[in-house]
Design an enzyme around this catalytic site. Structure first.
Site, PDB file in Angstrom:
ATOM      1  N   GLY A  45       0.840  -1.188   0.000  1.00 23.55           N
ATOM      2  CA  GLY A  45       0.000   0.000   0.000  1.00 23.55           C
ATOM      3  C   GLY A  45       0.873   1.235   0.000  1.00 23.55           C
ATOM      4  O   GLY A  45       2.047   1.180   0.403  1.00 23.55           O
ATOM      5  N   GLN A  50       2.695   9.979   1.768  1.00 23.64           N
ATOM      6  CA  GLN A  50       4.004   9.315   1.784  1.00 23.64           C
ATOM      7  C   GLN A  50       4.900   9.722   0.620  1.00 23.64           C
ATOM      8  O   GLN A  50       6.083   9.426   0.618  1.00 23.64           O
ATOM      9  CB  GLN A  50       3.838   7.792   1.784  1.00 23.64           C
ATOM     10  CG  GLN A  50       3.213   7.259   3.060  1.00 23.64           C
ATOM     11  CD  GLN A  50       3.100   5.758   3.020  1.00 23.64           C
ATOM     12  OE1 GLN A  50       2.182   5.217   2.431  1.00 23.64           O
ATOM     13  NE2 GLN A  50       4.052   5.070   3.641  1.00 23.64           N
ATOM     14  N   CYS A 105       5.598  -0.145   7.706  1.00 29.20           N
ATOM     15  CA  CYS A 105       5.221   1.014   6.895  1.00 29.20           C
ATOM     16  C   CYS A 105       6.434   1.473   6.096  1.00 29.20           C
ATOM     17  O   CYS A 105       7.530   1.565   6.658  1.00 29.20           O
ATOM     18  CB  CYS A 105       4.740   2.126   7.828  1.00 29.20           C
ATOM     19  SG  CYS A 105       4.234   3.615   6.951  1.00 29.20           S
ATOM     20  N   LEU A 106       6.235   1.784   4.831  1.00 32.38           N
ATOM     21  CA  LEU A 106       7.359   2.218   3.988  1.00 32.38           C
ATOM     22  C   LEU A 106       7.990   3.511   4.513  1.00 32.38           C
ATOM     23  O   LEU A 106       9.158   3.764   4.263  1.00 32.38           O
ATOM     24  CB  LEU A 106       6.913   2.408   2.537  1.00 32.38           C
ATOM     25  CG  LEU A 106       6.496   1.135   1.783  1.00 32.38           C
ATOM     26  CD1 LEU A 106       5.978   1.487   0.392  1.00 32.38           C
ATOM     27  CD2 LEU A 106       7.633   0.136   1.684  1.00 32.38           C
ATOM     28  N   HIS A 147      -4.816   0.719   7.407  1.00 30.73           N
ATOM     29  CA  HIS A 147      -3.475   1.320   7.570  1.00 30.73           C
ATOM     30  C   HIS A 147      -3.295   2.485   6.595  1.00 30.73           C
ATOM     31  O   HIS A 147      -2.852   3.570   6.982  1.00 30.73           O
ATOM     32  CB  HIS A 147      -2.400   0.248   7.357  1.00 30.73           C
ATOM     33  CG  HIS A 147      -0.995   0.774   7.411  1.00 30.73           C
ATOM     34  ND1 HIS A 147      -0.087   0.408   8.378  1.00 30.73           N
ATOM     35  CD2 HIS A 147      -0.323   1.640   6.592  1.00 30.73           C
ATOM     36  CE1 HIS A 147       1.061   1.037   8.174  1.00 30.73           C
ATOM     37  NE2 HIS A 147       0.950   1.787   7.089  1.00 30.73           N
ATOM     38  N   GLU A 148      -3.657   2.261   5.329  1.00 34.97           N
ATOM     39  CA  GLU A 148      -3.485   3.312   4.316  1.00 34.97           C
ATOM     40  C   GLU A 148      -4.451   4.470   4.565  1.00 34.97           C
ATOM     41  O   GLU A 148      -4.101   5.631   4.386  1.00 34.97           O
ATOM     42  CB  GLU A 148      -3.675   2.750   2.906  1.00 34.97           C
ATOM     43  CG  GLU A 148      -2.656   1.692   2.503  1.00 34.97           C
ATOM     44  CD  GLU A 148      -1.211   2.124   2.736  1.00 34.97           C
ATOM     45  OE1 GLU A 148      -0.890   3.310   2.555  1.00 34.97           O
ATOM     46  OE2 GLU A 148      -0.405   1.265   3.137  1.00 34.97           O
ATOM     47  N   HIS A 151      -3.217   6.933   6.904  1.00 36.33           N
ATOM     48  CA  HIS A 151      -2.257   7.893   6.337  1.00 36.33           C
ATOM     49  C   HIS A 151      -2.954   9.155   5.824  1.00 36.33           C
ATOM     50  O   HIS A 151      -2.430  10.259   5.994  1.00 36.33           O
ATOM     51  CB  HIS A 151      -1.479   7.271   5.168  1.00 36.33           C
ATOM     52  CG  HIS A 151      -0.282   6.485   5.585  1.00 36.33           C
ATOM     53  ND1 HIS A 151       0.773   7.027   6.266  1.00 36.33           N
ATOM     54  CD2 HIS A 151       0.050   5.180   5.391  1.00 36.33           C
ATOM     55  CE1 HIS A 151       1.697   6.097   6.481  1.00 36.33           C
ATOM     56  NE2 HIS A 151       1.280   4.966   5.970  1.00 36.33           N
TER      57      HIS A 151
END
Ligand code: ZN
Length: 196
Positions: A45, A50, A105-106, A147-148, A151
Site C-alpha cells: 500500500g 508518503q 510502513c514504507l 493502515h493506508e 495515512h
C-alpha cells in the site's frame, strides 16, 4: 517515475488529506508514479502523504500476501486479486473485536509492531475514473485498507502502540527521521543534515 518516500517525522505525514476533484493536475501520471513507487519498494500500500502530497489518494495491492501459507486458498485468491486505487475515501463503519497483526510502513523502515484493529470495514471511495463505490472488507484486506486510510487522516501505525512500546522505539524513529537507516528504496528524510 519512482518518487522518494517521505520518512517518519515529516509534517506532511501528519496532515489530514484534502479531497480532490477529477481536475487535480496530472492525476493520471501521479497515480502511475505512486504505483511504480509502491511496487519499487515492495509495498502492499502507499498513500499520497508518503510521497509528500496531503491529499486523499491511496493504493492497495495485497498480491504479495497471497503466497503466504497461513491463509486459506480462498483467502489467497482474494489477496492475489485485490488491487485498488482509493480516491476521497471515507470509512463509514468498522466492526468486530480488535485483532493483532504485525504491521510495517514504507515511511518507517525496519519497525514492525503488532497493531490492534477491528476486522471489518465499510468504505466509500472513488476509483481512478471517479466512479463511487461502497465496499465491505475483512481480514487482511481490511487491515491494509485501514493502515493506508490512516495515512490520509494523518495517523501512523506507531500512534496505536502502547506507551511502553512507543518509548522503546522512540530512538529508532528519531534515527529514521535523520536518515540514519539503511533502506533499499528512495526516501526523503526530514531531519537529514544537508551535505555541504
Ligand atoms: Zn504506512
Amino acid at each position: 517515475m519512482i518518487l522518494p518516500i517521505v520518512a517518519y517525522g515529516d509534517p506532511v505525514l501528519r496532515k489530514k488529506g484534502e479531497h480532490i476533484t477529477k481536475d487535480y493536475p496530472n492525476l493520471e501520471a501521479l497515480i502511475e508514479n505512486m504505483k511504480e513507487t509502491m511496487y519499487g519498494a515492495f509495498g502492499v500500500g502507499l498513500a499520497a502523504p508518503q510521497i509528500g502530497l496531503p491529499i486523499r489518494i491511496f493504493l492497495v495491492d495485497t498480491e504479495p500476501f497471497s503466497e503466504d501459507d497461513e491463509f486459506t486458498e480462498e483467502e489467497q485468491e482474494q489477496l492475489k486479486n485485490f488491487q485498488r486505487t482509493f480516491i476521497n475515501a471515507e470509512i463509514l463503519e468498522e466492526v468486530g473485536d480488535e485483532w493483532a497483526f504485525n504491521e510495517g510502513c514504507l515511511s518507517i523502515p525496519d519497525v514492525r509492531e503488532d497493531v490492534f484493529r477491528q476486522p471489518k470495514v465499510t468504505i466509500k471511495y472513488q476509483d481512478e475514473n471517479f466512479k463511487t463505490h461502497t465496499e465491505v472488507y475483512d481480514g487482511l484486506i481490511a487491515r491494509v485498507v485501514q493502515h493506508e486510510y490512516d495515512h490520509i487522516e494523518g495517523i501512523l501505525f506507531t500512534d496505536k502502540l502502547s506507551s511502553l512500546k512507543k518509548r522503546l522505539i522512540k530512538g529508532k524513529l528519531v534515527n529514521i527521521s535523520k536518515g540514519k537507516i539503511k533502506v533499499d528504496y528512495r526516501m526523503r528524510f526530514p531531519l537529514m543534515k544537508k551535505k555541504r
